[in-house]
Scaffold this motif. Structure first.
Motif, PDB file in Angstrom:
ATOM      1  N   ASP A 162      41.008  30.779 -19.802  1.00 35.08           N
ATOM      2  CA  ASP A 162      41.075  30.069 -20.883  1.00 35.08           C
ATOM      3  C   ASP A 162      41.753  30.701 -22.035  1.00 35.08           C
ATOM      4  O   ASP A 162      41.548  31.348 -22.728  1.00 35.08           O
ATOM      5  CB  ASP A 162      39.753  29.634 -21.481  1.00 35.08           C
ATOM      6  N   ILE A 163      43.355  30.616 -21.928  1.00 37.33           N
ATOM      7  CA  ILE A 163      44.104  31.335 -22.644  1.00 37.33           C
ATOM      8  C   ILE A 163      44.280  30.699 -24.255  1.00 37.33           C
ATOM      9  O   ILE A 163      44.500  31.634 -25.205  1.00 37.33           O
ATOM     10  CB  ILE A 163      45.721  31.281 -22.043  1.00 37.33           C
ATOM     11  N   TRP A 164      43.957  29.413 -24.406  1.00 40.35           N
ATOM     12  CA  TRP A 164      43.727  28.952 -25.486  1.00 40.35           C
ATOM     13  C   TRP A 164      42.588  29.693 -26.261  1.00 40.35           C
ATOM     14  O   TRP A 164      43.046  29.835 -27.626  1.00 40.35           O
ATOM     15  CB  TRP A 164      43.160  27.444 -25.509  1.00 40.35           C
ATOM     16  N   GLN A 165      41.559  29.942 -25.875  1.00 39.92           N
ATOM     17  CA  GLN A 165      40.418  30.472 -26.629  1.00 39.92           C
ATOM     18  C   GLN A 165      40.220  32.042 -26.168  1.00 39.92           C
ATOM     19  O   GLN A 165      39.209  32.635 -26.587  1.00 39.92           O
ATOM     20  CB  GLN A 165      39.047  29.472 -26.585  1.00 39.92           C
ATOM     21  N   PHE A 166      41.226  32.450 -25.859  1.00 37.94           N
ATOM     22  CA  PHE A 166      41.035  34.018 -24.927  1.00 37.94           C
ATOM     23  C   PHE A 166      40.809  34.909 -26.308  1.00 37.94           C
ATOM     24  O   PHE A 166      41.421  34.949 -27.207  1.00 37.94           O
ATOM     25  CB  PHE A 166      42.181  34.407 -24.478  1.00 37.94           C
TER      26      PHE A 166
END
Length: 282
Positions: free
Chosen positions: A47-51
């Motif tokens: 999850d790169i959005w919420q990394f």
């Protein structure tokens, strides 16, 4: 000796590594129990959005290492990009050893055509207001963290786990309509293009059913997620099935809860093995 189930294809999606909601140990239990010819990662694996670099537990790193090891052992790993890992789309059609990165994939399975993709391209909320979708993602992550604490209390008292997010989703009429519209659009498009199977993820709703319209029929399949449903899709003997961790888990493969021996160098070693195999093949 641990006997692994041999299957032709395993499909997982919506793992969301790097978030509090991810159940990496459950997924490791599953991956340790199978020996697929193909492993399809159908989007939103990391999850790169919420990394958040402050939160990436060893169990999450172990999932990456396990996938790398499977690839080095000859499993064809197909990483299909999703919206939460959309940064990987710039590397679409890249191949590293047995690992390929694509935006979609079409396979012929026993004379039938199967269309694989994550599914976010059919999500109007993402296409029209990505910032709102990201905000919703943060809210969902907070809800799953709260749910984890709540379930911990329930389990201590010997009670069954409970999904707050499922309860909210199922009680909102708009959500039910959204899911039905999503499934209908994808199925209609699959029928129009002559696909016998259409396999997606994204909405965290595992499902396998035939969908018909006046032009034909397709089988709609959704691999679900590893945040609340803990499901995967498996193809073997010309048939699809939904694997459900809660019903199908195998005790001999459960990951040790106290295993703390995994370090970053182990992940680097796994990546190095894949790289060495790539050089040998060249």
């Amino acid at each position: 000796m641990k006997i692994k189930r041999k299957i032709e294809i395993a499909v997982i999606s919506d793992v969301h590594l790097g978030t509090y909601g991810c159940h990496a140990k459950h997924l490791l239990t599953y991956l340790n129990s199978i020996k697929p010819k193909k492993l399809i990662l159908n989007g939103d694996i990391v999850d790169i959005w919420q990394f958040n670099k402050r939160y990436f537990p060893k169990s999450h790193l172990k999932v990456i290492k396990k996938i790398m090891t499977m690839a080095s052992d000859g499993v064809e790993v197909i990483y299909i990009t999703g919206n939460h890992d959309e940064m990987l789309r710039k590397f679409a059609n890249t191949q590293i050893g047995n690992i390929s990165i694509v935006n979609k994939k079409v396979l012929e399975l026993d004379g039938k055509k199967a269309w694989f993709f994550h599914g976010d391209v059919f999500d109007v909320s993402i296409q029209n207001a990505k910032w709102l979708a990201k905000l919703g993602g943060y809210g969902y992550d907070c809800l799953t963290l709260l749910n984890k604490l709540y379930n911990w209390q329930l389990e201590k008292r010997g009670k069954e786990r409970y999904s707050l997010s499922k309860k909210i989703k199922n009680s909102v009429k708009g959500t039910v309509k959204y899911i039905n519209d999503y499934e209908t659009i994808i199925s209609d498009l699959a029928i129009e293009n002559g696909y016998d199977f259409v396999i997606c993820g994204h909405i965290h709703q595992p499902k396998m059913e035939y969908r018909d319209n006046k032009y034909g029929r397709t089988m709609y399949l959704n691999s679900g997620d590893w945040v609340e449903n803990f499901t995967a899709l498996e193809y073997q003997f010309k048939r699809w099935k939904i694997y459900n961790y809660n019903n199908d888990k195998l005790a001999p493969f459960i990951v040790n809860e106290t295993d703390e021996d995994f370090e970053m160098q182990d992940l680097i070693a796994a990546i190095t093995i894949v790289d060495q195999n790539l050089k040998k093949s060249n």
